[in-house]
Each structure stands twice: as structure tokens, then as C-alpha cells.
Design an enzyme around this catalytic site. Structure first.
Site, short mmCIF file in Angstrom:
data_model
loop_
_atom_site.label_atom_id
_atom_site.label_comp_id
_atom_site.label_asym_id
_atom_site.label_seq_id
_atom_site.Cartn_x
_atom_site.Cartn_y
_atom_site.Cartn_z
N HIS A 23 11.43 3.35 5.34
CA HIS A 23 10.38 2.34 5.21
C HIS A 23 10.60 1.60 3.91
O HIS A 23 11.03 2.17 2.91
CB HIS A 23 9.01 3.03 5.19
CG HIS A 23 7.95 2.26 4.49
ND1 HIS A 23 7.65 2.46 3.15
CD2 HIS A 23 7.12 1.26 4.91
CE1 HIS A 23 6.68 1.64 2.79
NE2 HIS A 23 6.34 0.90 3.83
N GLY A 26 -8.04 -8.22 10.14
CA GLY A 26 -7.84 -8.93 11.39
C GLY A 26 -6.40 -9.29 11.63
O GLY A 26 -6.09 -10.31 12.26
#
Length: 303
Positions: A107, A262
Site C-alpha cells: 500500500h 461522500g
């Protein structure tokens, strides 16, 4: 305060995405597909990904540049004085899940966050950088861990001797599964809230971290990609991938920020492995290569 050079940061992150994708395509002879997307509240991104490849069972190298009207709770929890400000964020986030269990999962992310000034309330924009890279092997090879950490060390060395031990310790602490009492992997470096001594120095350090990724990871891939494996190794890989899922869903601040703000769900959850397993109260047999991995899952010095 001088204006923050967002355009130069954006160009760097786009260039880094392309360089990483090119490097991975060259070592694997597999092509990433591209998915461009827009975000209703503001901004968008470019997802470069592979699923079902011979080298990468799943891999994503994601660029995003997004804006919002109010800082989400995960971003303002440690900066309560910034709560309510509009914001802008950009960067690269990447997770690679190789098919071969002898090749580690890895990662990396590097990012810039800006909390915008509000006329008559806040006098100036506030910025900070963050990021890091870490390695999650399924089978333990000390030479791989030492190489990865030495590369991280060398990327930070030009900025001061204090950065590697500080960021290495931060990584060990951050990628710790408290309920398992083990680290997610063998660590690397992690940092956040970097805004000193000034923008240019913070950006230079962040670039050095991003630029070191291919040097840290590809030599390990080249050493391990040809090792033969069977169902035993694949089963253990799937079991250990379960730990990756647990961390990302319970502790990872990036996942939490993406969902709270969002963000695009498909891109946020691209970090998950394509397959994972959980076994009730399973323990590796003493003396096996699987058992040896657990000797690595505690903070230790690698260089």
C-alpha cells in the site's frame, strides 16, 4: 500567506500515477484499465486498475482531486479549530494484491489536504501533507523487509535524521490491529499533518516518499514472482488477507474519510482483496513457514 500551488501538486500526483502504472506494467506485461469519474459535490479522479491478472489479482493506482463544503469528522477530529471549513484534497492512493502468495501485498499513498479560509471568519487557507508506504507479506523474508525499510530510510534521509525513526514508529502504531495484537505487516513509514517548515519543504519530502515506491517494491517482486506455490499457500494468503479487510474497515482513516465525505465507493473499496477467508480459532502449525510469519508481525528494527 502566499497562495498554495495546487496546480503543481496536481501535476506531480498525475505524473506519479503514470510512472507507477508504467513500472508495474513493465514487470508484469499486463495492462491497467482506466476509469475516469466525477464527484457530484466537486472534483473527480482517475482510477487505474487490474482485476484477475496473472501478476495482480487486484491492483489499483488511484488519483483523486476532490472538494467539499464542510470538513468531514474524520478530517477535523484532530483539528477542531478547522471544523466547518470548505476543503480540497488531492493525491495518489494505491493497493496491490498479487496472486502469488510469495509476493507481498503493498500500500502507498501521498496526499495534500487544504482547509479553505472563510471570509470574515478564517484569515487564511491551511494545508497539510500525509502519506506513506507499507508492506504486508504472507511469507517472511528478512532480506525483503530490510530492503523495503532501507529504501524508505534513504528517501527521508535528505530531510533530517529524525524523520525515518519517527515515521517508521508512526507506521508501526498506525497499522496495528489492536484486537489481534499484531501489526498488519512489516510496516514502512507513515506520516500526517506535515506542514513545517513550509509548503515547499513539506511537498519535497512528500515527493521523495512517493518517488521511492517503485525502488522499494519492484526488486521484491522480481525476487519472488517466479516462486512456485500451491493451494496451501493460497489458503494461507486468503486467511491473512482477512486481517487486511479487518484493518481497512475498522481502523483505516482514509477509508473512513472517503465514506464520510461522500467519496466514490467503488474507488474506496478497491483496496480490498478480491478474496479473503476467516477460520475459527485457527493457528499455524509450529515450525512451518506460515508460523514464521508471526515472528515478523511485531514492531522491530529492520536496518
Amino acid at each position: 500567506m502566499p497562495s498554495i500551488p495546487l496546480s503543481s501538486a496536481r501535476q506531480y500526483f498525475l505524473d506519479l500515477q503514470q510512472r507507477i502504472v508504467t513500472g508495474l506494467e513493465q514487470v508484469s506485461n499486463e495492462s491497467f484499465r482506466e476509469d475516469r469519474w466525477d464527484r457530484e459535490e466537486g472534483g473527480g479522479g482517475i482510477s487505474r486498475l487490474i482485476e484477475g491478472g496473472e501478476f495482480l489479482e487486484r491492483g489499483g493506482v488511484l488519483f483523486s482531486h476532490v472538494q467539499g463544503a464542510t470538513l468531514p469528522p474524520s478530517a477535523s477530529a484532530h483539528r477542531r479549530e478547522l471544523a466547518g471549513r470548505p476543503w480540497e484534497a488531492m493525491g495518489i492512493s494505491m493497493v496491490l494484491h498479487p496472486r502469488n502468495p510469495y509476493v507481498p501485498t503493498t500500500h502507498m499513498n501521498v496526499r495534500l489536504f487544504v482547509a479553505k479560509a472563510r471570509p470574515g471568519i478564517d484569515d487564511s487557507d491551511r494545508y497539510w501533507f500525509g502519506g506513506g508506504l507499507d508492506l504486508t507479506p504472507y511469507y517472511a523474508y528478512e532480506e525483503d523487509a530490510r530492503h523495503f525499510h532501507q529504501t524508505c530510510h534513504d528517501a527521508l534521509a535528505p530531510f533530517g535524521d529524525e524523520y525515518y525513526p519517527r515515521f517508521k514508529g508512526w507506521c508501526d502504531e498506525y497499522f496495528y490491529l489492536k484486537h489481534r495484537k499484531e501489526t498488519r505487516g512489516i510496516g514502512g513509514i507513515f506520516f500526517d499533518d506535515l506542514d513545517v517548515p513550509d509548503f515547499d519543504s513539506s511537498f519535497a519530502l512528500t515527493r521523495s516518499v512517493g518517488d521511492c515506491f517503485l525502488q522499494a517494491y519492484l526488486p521484491i517482486v522480481e525476487r519472488r514472482i517466479g516462486q512456485e506455490y500451491g493451494q496451501r499457500e493460497r489458503d494461507f494468503q486468503a486467511y491473512r488477507r482477512g486481517r487486511y479487510v479487518e484493518f481497512n474497515l475498522v481502523f483505516d482513516r482514509g477509508t473512513l474519510f472517503g465514506l464520510q465525505s461522500g467519496g466514490r465507493t467503488e474507488s474506496i473499496l478497491l483496496s480490498m482483496p478480491p478474496m479473503a477467508q476467516w477460520r475459527y480459532d485457527w493457528q499455524p502449525e509450529p515450525g512451518t513457514p506460515e508460523a514464521r510469519l508471526y515472528e515478523f508481525l511485531t514492531p522491530r528494527d529492520w536496518i
